[in-house]
Scaffold this motif. Structure first.
Motif, PDB file in Angstrom:
ATOM      1  N   PRO A  11       0.828  -1.207   0.000  1.00  0.00           N
ATOM      2  CA  PRO A  11       0.000   0.000   0.000  1.00  0.00           C
ATOM      3  C   PRO A  11       0.862   1.257   0.000  1.00  0.00           C
ATOM      4  CG  PRO A  11      -0.726  -1.553   1.701  1.00  0.00           C
ATOM      5  CD  PRO A  11       0.604  -2.032   1.203  1.00  0.00           C
ATOM      6  N   GLY A  12       0.561   2.187  -0.899  1.00  0.00           N
ATOM      7  CA  GLY A  12       1.383   3.370  -1.053  1.00  0.00           C
ATOM      8  C   GLY A  12       1.413   4.299   0.141  1.00  0.00           C
ATOM      9  N   HIS A  13       0.382   4.255   0.983  1.00  0.00           N
ATOM     10  CA  HIS A  13       0.356   5.184   2.122  1.00  0.00           C
ATOM     11  C   HIS A  13       1.151   4.657   3.313  1.00  0.00           C
ATOM     12  CE1 HIS A  13      -2.778   2.306   3.005  1.00  0.00           C
ATOM     13  NE2 HIS A  13      -3.043   2.836   4.173  1.00  0.00           N
ATOM     14  N   LYS A  14       1.717   3.451   3.181  1.00  0.00           N
ATOM     15  CA  LYS A  14       2.522   2.863   4.249  1.00  0.00           C
ATOM     16  C   LYS A  14       4.004   2.992   3.874  1.00  0.00           C
ATOM     17  CE  LYS A  14      -1.069   1.000   6.502  1.00  0.00           C
ATOM     18  NZ  LYS A  14      -1.442   1.272   7.924  1.00  0.00           N
ATOM     19  N   ARG A  15       4.610   4.111   4.207  1.00  0.00           N
ATOM     20  CA  ARG A  15       5.986   4.398   3.771  1.00  0.00           C
ATOM     21  C   ARG A  15       6.973   3.351   4.275  1.00  0.00           C
ATOM     22  NH1 ARG A  15       9.888   4.758   1.456  1.00  0.00           N
ATOM     23  NH2 ARG A  15      11.186   6.542   0.904  1.00  0.00           N
ATOM     24  N   ALA A  43      -3.135  11.317  -1.677  1.00  0.00           N
ATOM     25  CA  ALA A  43      -2.022  12.241  -1.899  1.00  0.00           C
ATOM     26  C   ALA A  43      -0.762  11.755  -1.182  1.00  0.00           C
ATOM     27  CB  ALA A  43      -2.393  13.643  -1.426  1.00  0.00           C
ATOM     28  N   LEU A  44      -0.923  11.219   0.017  1.00  0.00           N
ATOM     29  CA  LEU A  44       0.204  10.685   0.773  1.00  0.00           C
ATOM     30  C   LEU A  44       0.834   9.512   0.023  1.00  0.00           C
ATOM     31  CD1 LEU A  44       1.979  10.409   3.303  1.00  0.00           C
ATOM     32  CD2 LEU A  44       0.160   9.019   4.325  1.00  0.00           C
ATOM     33  N   ALA A  45       0.016   8.661  -0.543  1.00  0.00           N
ATOM     34  CA  ALA A  45       0.526   7.510  -1.287  1.00  0.00           C
ATOM     35  C   ALA A  45       1.354   7.963  -2.488  1.00  0.00           C
ATOM     36  CB  ALA A  45      -0.634   6.621  -1.745  1.00  0.00           C
ATOM     37  N   ARG A  46       0.878   8.968  -3.189  1.00  0.00           N
ATOM     38  CA  ARG A  46       1.644   9.499  -4.325  1.00  0.00           C
ATOM     39  C   ARG A  46       2.981  10.042  -3.858  1.00  0.00           C
ATOM     40  NH1 ARG A  46      -3.543  11.319  -6.173  1.00  0.00           N
ATOM     41  NH2 ARG A  46      -3.249  13.362  -5.197  1.00  0.00           N
ATOM     42  N   SER A  47       2.963  10.799  -2.779  1.00  0.00           N
ATOM     43  CA  SER A  47       4.191  11.386  -2.248  1.00  0.00           C
ATOM     44  C   SER A  47       5.187  10.301  -1.828  1.00  0.00           C
ATOM     45  CB  SER A  47       3.861  12.289  -1.058  1.00  0.00           C
ATOM     46  OG  SER A  47       5.033  12.804  -0.458  1.00  0.00           O
TER      47      SER A  47
END
Length: 288
Positions: A11-15, A43-47
């Motif tokens: 998942p992209g939001h889990k850095r 937006a967090l996932a993209r970042s």
């Protein structure tokens, strides 16, 4: 595209999970911006994806799954995440070749905007709708297509779309899985991956699933847990035993050829040029 035996979804939001995935045994990772990411965290996932791509210097492949074309997010996903270190976008919920063309236009614009060489980023259609499976030949003829993923997951989009009742044996998806392999081969595509085995702790089931699909012609598998990477790498790769067999087969054929023979016996099998070419291709593919 380089063939990958194991592609780990994260998942992209889990850095922190992205970093763990990059350090896993998987050949590649897929940073998800779509279904596994809550609406508030898009937006967090993209970042996070951009940060991970910018910091990446290894050989592991990085794919990104953007949001589908019927959402408000896909434009920002492509515009922001297109990067010189990005291997490919995994395209969700396609219905026709036109959808591939739409994504291609966005990626082209993003490459220009980020001063990236044209066609740096490839596209991997994910076939998870009945329409996309029906139109697989035209979809794989679309621009930038460097691989394909056939969806066959339990109770997911594809099972709802097609209407099958999932079983571990997979007879209900044999037709669609076979159709995708044949279409990909006909299109000259060798990166043919399947998704996915959902029973995280059932490694024996995962191994059987991978073994069956490797035998069907798939080159790799999308996975959802790091523990599945070793199994996928083994089942979709060449074991030492098979590698030795193929190497010996080629040597035996070439020795026979040097003596004027078009066919020879090798370990009890009658082999000729077709068998030697198959072995050569398998060995070359495994070394990429």
């Amino acid at each position: 595209m380089k063939p990958y035996r194991s592609l780990l979804f994260v998942p992209g939001h889990k850095r922190a999970w992205i970093d763990k995935a990059l350090n896993s045994a998987a050949d590649a990772i897929i940073i998800d911006l779509e279904d596994s990411v809550p609406e508030a965290d898009k937006a967090l996932a993209r970042s996070n994806a951009v940060e991970a791509l910018a910091a990446h210097h290894g050989s592991k492949g990085i794919l990104v799954r953007p949001n589908a074309l019927d959402t408000v997010h896909f434009g920002k996903d492509i515009a922001e995440v297109t990067h010189q270190n990005l291997t490919a976008f995994l395209l969700p919920k396609l219905f026709s070749r036109d959808d591939v063309v739409r994504f291609d236009a966005l990626v082209t614009a993003a490459e220009l905007d980020h001063s990236i060489a044209r066609n740096t980023v490839e596209l991997v259609p994910s076939l998870e709708t009945a329409a996309s499976i029906s139109k697989v030949d035209e979809i794989l003829a679309g621009p930038r297509v460097g691989g394909v993923m056939a969806a066959a997951a339990k109770d997911a989009d594809v099972s709802r779309e097609v209407g099958f009742r999932w079983t571990a044996q997979g007879l209900e998806t044999l037709y669609l899985r076979s159709k995708v392999v044949v279409a990909a081969r006909a299109a000259g595509i060798r990166t043919i991956v399947l998704g996915l085995w959902q029973e995280v702790h059932n490694l024996e089931g995962m191994r059987t699933f991978a073994e069956d699909n490797s035998g069907l012609g798939y080159s790799g598998q999308v996975i959802i847990h790091p523990s599945h990477a070793a199994v996928a790498n083994e089942e979709y790769g060449l074991t030492d035993t098979i590698r030795d067999y193929y190497t010996g087969l080629v040597d035996a054929f070439e020795e026979g050829q040097s003596q004027g023979h078009g066919a020879v016996m090798y370990r009890g099998d009658h082999i000729d040029l077709a068998h030697a070419n198959h072995a050569r291709e398998a060995l070359a593919f495994a070394s990429l």
